[in-house]
Design an enzyme around this catalytic site. Sequence first.
Site, mmCIF file in Angstrom:
data_model
loop_
_atom_site.group_PDB
_atom_site.id
_atom_site.type_symbol
_atom_site.label_atom_id
_atom_site.label_comp_id
_atom_site.label_asym_id
_atom_site.label_seq_id
_atom_site.Cartn_x
_atom_site.Cartn_y
_atom_site.Cartn_z
ATOM 1 N N GLY A 1 1.556 -0.113 -12.653
ATOM 2 C CA GLY A 1 2.958 -0.494 -12.477
ATOM 3 C C GLY A 1 3.087 -1.960 -12.180
ATOM 4 O O GLY A 1 2.100 -2.678 -12.023
ATOM 5 N N LYS A 2 4.331 -2.376 -12.110
ATOM 6 C CA LYS A 2 4.624 -3.786 -11.895
ATOM 7 C C LYS A 2 5.599 -3.886 -10.734
ATOM 8 O O LYS A 2 6.628 -3.198 -10.728
ATOM 9 C CB LYS A 2 5.267 -4.329 -13.185
ATOM 10 N N GLY A 3 5.265 -4.684 -9.764
ATOM 11 C CA GLY A 3 6.170 -4.902 -8.640
ATOM 12 C C GLY A 3 6.776 -6.284 -8.726
ATOM 13 O O GLY A 3 6.566 -6.998 -9.698
ATOM 14 N N ASP B 1 13.191 1.293 4.516
ATOM 15 C CA ASP B 1 13.365 1.165 3.070
ATOM 16 C C ASP B 1 12.834 2.383 2.330
ATOM 17 O O ASP B 1 12.170 2.260 1.311
ATOM 18 C CB ASP B 1 12.712 -0.115 2.570
HETATM 19 P P1 AMP Z 1 4.885 -1.964 -6.189
HETATM 20 O O1 AMP Z 1 4.458 -3.334 -6.515
HETATM 21 O O2 AMP Z 1 4.271 -1.452 -4.943
HETATM 22 O O3 AMP Z 1 6.376 -1.774 -6.259
HETATM 23 O O4 AMP Z 1 4.270 -1.017 -7.341
HETATM 24 C C1 AMP Z 1 4.703 -1.057 -8.660
HETATM 25 C C2 AMP Z 1 4.465 0.307 -9.302
HETATM 26 O O5 AMP Z 1 3.070 0.599 -9.377
HETATM 27 C C3 AMP Z 1 5.044 1.462 -8.483
HETATM 28 O O6 AMP Z 1 6.359 1.657 -8.825
HETATM 29 C C4 AMP Z 1 4.157 2.633 -8.882
HETATM 30 O O7 AMP Z 1 4.618 3.227 -10.066
HETATM 31 C C5 AMP Z 1 2.822 1.973 -9.132
HETATM 32 N N1 AMP Z 1 1.970 2.103 -7.946
HETATM 33 C C6 AMP Z 1 2.008 1.305 -6.848
HETATM 34 N N2 AMP Z 1 1.097 1.700 -5.946
HETATM 35 C C7 AMP Z 1 0.463 2.769 -6.471
HETATM 36 C C8 AMP Z 1 -0.571 3.637 -6.001
HETATM 37 N N3 AMP Z 1 -1.139 3.455 -4.819
HETATM 38 N N4 AMP Z 1 -0.973 4.645 -6.804
HETATM 39 C C9 AMP Z 1 -0.390 4.825 -8.011
HETATM 40 N N5 AMP Z 1 0.603 4.052 -8.510
HETATM 41 C C10 AMP Z 1 1.029 3.028 -7.756
#
Ligand code: AMP
Length: 283
Positions: free
Chosen positions: A28-30, A144
Amino acid sequence: MNSETKAREANPKKQWSMQDFEIGKPLGKGKFGRVYLAREVKSKYMVALNVIFKEQIEKYKIQHQLRREMEIQTNLRHPNILRLYGWFHDAERIFLILEYAHGGEIYGKLRKTGHLSENQAAIYILSLTQALAYCHEKDVIHRDIKPENLLLDHEGQLKIADFGWSVQSRSKRHTICGTLDYIAPEMVENKAHDYAVDNWTLGILCYEFLYGVPPFEVESQRDTFRRIMKVDLSFPSTTCVSAEAKDLILRLLVKASSKRLSLQKIMEHPWIVKNADHMGICR
Ligand code: AMP
C-alpha cells in the site's frame, strides 16, 4: 517472531538494517511513503516494512510526533493492536518493521460486501473495545480510529494500526475525505477532549459496519460538522438492523462525552454479549 528475532527485539542495542530483509510486493501507499511485504532473512518471518521518506517528515514537521508515536506503538502488546517490532533508517528513509496483516484493510471488506453481518460487526466492536480499554489503561488515546486504520490478520482478527503518527498532519485530513466523519463533537468544536472521543468513534464504526456508510456523511465538510454537532442521526429502513444494535449506537453517539457508554459497559451490552461473546473472545 522466532526466538532469534525475539532475542534481537529484546536487545535494543542490536540494530536492524536493509540487509536483514528481502523486499517483496508493495502492500500500500501512505502519505509519507510506501508499505512493502518483507521477509527477515534469517528467521524467514514475514513482516510489513513501512518506508517513510525523511524529506516528507521534515516537510510536515512531524519528527517529534513520529518518534513519540513509534515509542507508544512499540510498547503496546495486545492481540488487536498491530505490533511495531522496531525501526531503522538510512540517509533518506525511515523503515518501520510492522506485523504483517495478511487480510488487509477492513475498509476493503466493507466496500466489497456493502455492510457486515451483526455477528461480524459485534466481534469487531468487541475486539476494538478491548484494545482501546488496554490503551486507555496505559493513558493512550488513539483519536483516529477509522476503517482505513483497521487491518485484518490471516485469521481475520482485527488489528488497530497507525498510532496517529501518519495522520496527525492537518493536510492529510484535507486529502482523505471521510476522516471528518469519525470526529467527536468536542473535537469539531476544538474543545479539550479525552478518552471519550474513542467511545464516540466506536458508535460511528458500529453504524458504518452495519449500514455501510458513516452516519453523518454528506458532501460538504461544513454540513458533516453541522450534523455531528446536532447528532443528526437516523437509521435507514432499507437495511434491517436489530433494536439492540441501534441501542448501542444511540448510547455511544451522545453529545455529552461524560454520558457516553463506558468501554466496560460496551463489553456487557446485550448486543455484544449475544453476537460476539460466544465466539470465545476473552476479556
Ligand atoms: P499507511 O502508510 O500506514 O497508511 O499504509 C498504507 C497501506 O498499506 C494501508 O492502507 C494498508 O493497505 C497497507 N498496510 C499498511 N500496513 C500494513 C501491514 N502491517 N500489513 C499489511 N498491509 C499494510
